[in-house]
Scaffold this motif. Structure first.
Motif, PDB file in Angstrom:
ATOM      1  N   GLU A   4      -5.871  56.813   3.892  1.00 38.46           N
ATOM      2  CA  GLU A   4      -4.959  57.812   4.438  1.00 38.46           C
ATOM      3  C   GLU A   4      -4.250  57.251   5.664  1.00 38.46           C
ATOM      4  OE1 GLU A   4      -4.239  60.609   3.093  1.00 38.46           O
ATOM      5  OE2 GLU A   4      -5.689  60.423   1.472  1.00 38.46           O
ATOM      6  N   MET A   5      -2.955  57.520   5.755  1.00 43.90           N
ATOM      7  CA  MET A   5      -2.181  56.972   6.862  1.00 43.90           C
ATOM      8  C   MET A   5      -2.712  57.436   8.215  1.00 43.90           C
ATOM      9  SD  MET A   5       1.803  56.974   5.679  1.00 43.90           S
ATOM     10  CE  MET A   5       1.828  58.734   5.341  1.00 43.90           C
ATOM     11  N   GLU A   6      -3.092  58.719   8.276  1.00 45.57           N
ATOM     12  CA  GLU A   6      -3.491  59.255   9.569  1.00 45.57           C
ATOM     13  C   GLU A   6      -4.835  58.713  10.043  1.00 45.57           C
ATOM     14  OE1 GLU A   6      -4.262  62.447   6.390  1.00 45.57           O
ATOM     15  OE2 GLU A   6      -2.749  60.969   6.912  1.00 45.57           O
ATOM     16  N   ASP A   7      -5.561  58.029   9.152  1.00 43.26           N
ATOM     17  CA  ASP A   7      -6.852  57.473   9.533  1.00 43.26           C
ATOM     18  C   ASP A   7      -6.724  56.066  10.115  1.00 43.26           C
ATOM     19  OD1 ASP A   7      -8.106  59.760   8.689  1.00 43.26           O
ATOM     20  OD2 ASP A   7      -8.563  59.000   6.696  1.00 43.26           O
ATOM     21  N   LEU A   8      -5.535  55.507  10.075  1.00 44.54           N
ATOM     22  CA  LEU A   8      -5.344  54.147  10.543  1.00 44.54           C
ATOM     23  C   LEU A   8      -5.020  54.108  12.029  1.00 44.54           C
ATOM     24  CD1 LEU A   8      -3.148  52.726   7.634  1.00 44.54           C
ATOM     25  CD2 LEU A   8      -5.585  52.387   7.991  1.00 44.54           C
ATOM     26  N   LEU A  19      -3.192  52.659  15.470  1.00 44.29           N
ATOM     27  CA  LEU A  19      -1.797  52.310  15.703  1.00 44.29           C
ATOM     28  C   LEU A  19      -1.495  50.848  15.390  1.00 44.29           C
ATOM     29  CD1 LEU A  19       1.038  52.880  16.713  1.00 44.29           C
ATOM     30  CD2 LEU A  19       0.222  52.492  19.037  1.00 44.29           C
ATOM     31  N   GLU A  20      -2.318  49.936  15.867  1.00 46.72           N
ATOM     32  CA  GLU A  20      -2.032  48.527  15.665  1.00 46.72           C
ATOM     33  C   GLU A  20      -2.044  48.155  14.185  1.00 46.72           C
ATOM     34  OE1 GLU A  20      -3.861  45.611  18.227  1.00 46.72           O
ATOM     35  OE2 GLU A  20      -4.255  47.135  19.745  1.00 46.72           O
ATOM     36  N   GLU A  21      -2.887  48.826  13.415  1.00 45.48           N
ATOM     37  CA  GLU A  21      -2.934  48.552  11.981  1.00 45.48           C
ATOM     38  C   GLU A  21      -1.680  49.089  11.292  1.00 45.48           C
ATOM     39  OE1 GLU A  21      -6.140  49.157   8.353  1.00 45.48           O
ATOM     40  OE2 GLU A  21      -6.810  49.170  10.443  1.00 45.48           O
ATOM     41  N   ILE A  22      -1.223  50.248  11.721  1.00 47.03           N
ATOM     42  CA  ILE A  22       0.023  50.801  11.181  1.00 47.03           C
ATOM     43  C   ILE A  22       1.185  49.871  11.510  1.00 47.03           C
ATOM     44  CG2 ILE A  22       1.704  52.665  11.411  1.00 47.03           C
ATOM     45  CD1 ILE A  22      -0.627  54.595  11.751  1.00 47.03           C
ATOM     46  N   ALA A  23       1.238  49.408  12.755  1.00 43.16           N
ATOM     47  CA  ALA A  23       2.309  48.497  13.174  1.00 43.16           C
ATOM     48  C   ALA A  23       2.293  47.221  12.350  1.00 43.16           C
ATOM     49  CB  ALA A  23       2.164  48.175  14.659  1.00 43.16           C
ATOM     50  N   GLU A  24       1.108  46.731  12.031  1.00 48.32           N
ATOM     51  CA  GLU A  24       0.997  45.514  11.226  1.00 48.32           C
ATOM     52  C   GLU A  24       1.553  45.743   9.817  1.00 48.32           C
ATOM     53  OE1 GLU A  24      -0.005  41.584  10.099  1.00 48.32           O
ATOM     54  OE2 GLU A  24       0.322  42.568  12.029  1.00 48.32           O
ATOM     55  N   TYR A  30      -0.340  47.836   1.825  1.00 49.15           N
ATOM     56  CA  TYR A  30      -0.994  49.099   2.191  1.00 49.15           C
ATOM     57  C   TYR A  30      -2.213  49.325   1.303  1.00 49.15           C
ATOM     58  CZ  TYR A  30      -1.498  53.888   3.744  1.00 49.15           C
ATOM     59  OH  TYR A  30      -1.990  55.041   4.298  1.00 49.15           O
ATOM     60  N   PRO A  31      -3.408  49.408   1.870  1.00 49.04           N
ATOM     61  CA  PRO A  31      -4.617  49.552   1.054  1.00 49.04           C
ATOM     62  C   PRO A  31      -4.640  50.865   0.287  1.00 49.04           C
ATOM     63  CG  PRO A  31      -5.101  49.883   3.386  1.00 49.04           C
ATOM     64  CD  PRO A  31      -3.689  49.390   3.308  1.00 49.04           C
ATOM     65  N   VAL A  32      -4.760  50.777  -1.020  1.00 46.75           N
ATOM     66  CA  VAL A  32      -4.752  51.968  -1.868  1.00 46.75           C
ATOM     67  C   VAL A  32      -5.944  52.856  -1.512  1.00 46.75           C
ATOM     68  CG1 VAL A  32      -4.883  52.798  -4.237  1.00 46.75           C
ATOM     69  CG2 VAL A  32      -3.649  50.692  -3.713  1.00 46.75           C
ATOM     70  N   ILE A  36       4.904  48.438  20.435  1.00 44.87           N
ATOM     71  CA  ILE A  36       4.201  47.179  20.181  1.00 44.87           C
ATOM     72  C   ILE A  36       5.256  46.094  20.059  1.00 44.87           C
ATOM     73  CG2 ILE A  36       2.763  45.894  18.552  1.00 44.87           C
ATOM     74  CD1 ILE A  36       1.272  48.409  17.941  1.00 44.87           C
ATOM     75  N   GLU A  37       5.119  45.053  20.876  1.00 41.45           N
ATOM     76  CA  GLU A  37       6.124  43.995  20.925  1.00 41.45           C
ATOM     77  C   GLU A  37       5.650  42.750  20.191  1.00 41.45           C
ATOM     78  OE1 GLU A  37       8.695  41.342  24.182  1.00 41.45           O
ATOM     79  OE2 GLU A  37       7.770  43.247  24.755  1.00 41.45           O
ATOM     80  N   TYR A  38       6.575  42.178  19.404  1.00 39.24           N
ATOM     81  CA  TYR A  38       6.357  40.906  18.711  1.00 39.24           C
ATOM     82  C   TYR A  38       7.362  39.922  19.304  1.00 39.24           C
ATOM     83  CZ  TYR A  38       3.911  44.009  15.524  1.00 39.24           C
ATOM     84  OH  TYR A  38       3.056  44.952  15.013  1.00 39.24           O
ATOM     85  N   HIS A  39       6.886  38.777  19.772  1.00 33.48           N
ATOM     86  CA  HIS A  39       7.715  37.941  20.647  1.00 33.48           C
ATOM     87  C   HIS A  39       7.631  36.461  20.309  1.00 33.48           C
ATOM     88  CE1 HIS A  39       9.596  36.640  24.429  1.00 33.48           C
ATOM     89  NE2 HIS A  39       8.596  35.780  24.562  1.00 33.48           N
ATOM     90  N   PHE A  40       8.797  35.790  20.469  1.00 28.25           N
ATOM     91  CA  PHE A  40       8.879  34.328  20.439  1.00 28.25           C
ATOM     92  C   PHE A  40       9.524  33.882  21.748  1.00 28.25           C
ATOM     93  CE2 PHE A  40       8.645  35.259  15.910  1.00 28.25           C
ATOM     94  CZ  PHE A  40       7.784  34.281  15.455  1.00 28.25           C
TER      95      PHE A  40
END
Length: 236
Positions: free
Chosen positions: A69-73, A75-80, A64-66, A194-198
């Motif tokens: 702010e969380m709300e500025d990220l 969705l895909e970045e939060i999921a990552e 998590y970049p110091v 957001i789906e992560y799949h194999f």
């Protein structure tokens, strides 16, 4: 007379000399300076990534970049951030994105049920390493209860593959498809997943050993909150 005067002068000189301050050593050169070493952070002491910090400092959160702010990220970045934190069982970081009142629901299969376990943010970090056994649902086919510790559930279902480096990823698009109904949209109204799949691992199974992890988010007040960790796989 001269002898008396000389004696008097000598006495005065001796008194004045006794009253004069004695030379003082240079405090810098006379004191042994010792360097105080900052204590080692728990992460470094345990062999994990970390570094010495002052007691009043705040340790950076994994992935998590110091200062961000969380709300500025987006969705895909939060999921990552969440999936990378899950990969190392860093549930303290995951907890920062979990809905404070709804908590996060764990489901071993894509059909989410009302009796699937739900944990609030402050409960998540305590799960790792705990010997407490929870009922996570029932096994597909046999209907036997899935009674496991968090770490057992993590290995068997939640992170049965390295979803932090998936073969495929998609937003609001179901990649893995089996016989189980996906009721995420109904169970979490207005949510985004957001789906992560194999697609599979052993050729002999012809793709029937595929697995997926879906992170389910809802948006409130411009912020994205994690409300579901839903797994999916081939079912009978």
């Amino acid at each position: 007379m001269k002898k008396a005067f000389s004696t008097l002068f000598l006495l005065i000189f001796m008194v004045l000399s006794a009253c004069s301050p004695s030379p003082v050593k240079d405090p810098i050169s006379s004191v042994d300076v010792q360097t105080e070493i900052a204590p080692i952070s728990p992460a470094e002491d345990s062999g994990e990534v970390g570094y010495p910090v002052a007691a009043e400092s705040v340790m950076p959160i994994y992935a998590y970049p110091v200062g961000t702010e969380m709300e500025d990220l987006p969705l895909e970045e939060i999921a990552e951030i969440v999936v990378q934190a899950l990969a190392v069982r860093d549930l303290a970081t995951v907890a920062r994105f979990v809905h404070p009142e709804l908590g996060v629901c764990f489901s071993p299969y894509t059909y989410v049920k009302g009796d699937n376990p739900v944990f609030l943010p402050d409960q998540l970090p305590e799960l790792v390493g705990s010997t407490s056994v929870y009922l996570w649902g029932t096994f597909d086919g046999s209907g036997e209860p899935i009674e496991m510790t968090f770490d057992e559930y993590f290995d068997r279902f939640l992170f049965s593959a390295d979803f932090s480096n998936p073969e495929e990823m998609a937003v609001n698009e179901q990649i893995g498809r089996g016989n189980t109904i996906n009721n995420i949209a109904e169970f979490f109204p207005g949510s985004t997943f957001i789906e992560y799949h194999f697609s599979g691992f052993e050729e002999e199974y012809g793709g029937m050993d595929w697995v997926s992890l879906r992170l389910v988010f809802v948006q409130e007040g411009g912020q994205w909150y994690l409300v579901g960790l839903v797994n999916d796989r081939w079912t009978i």
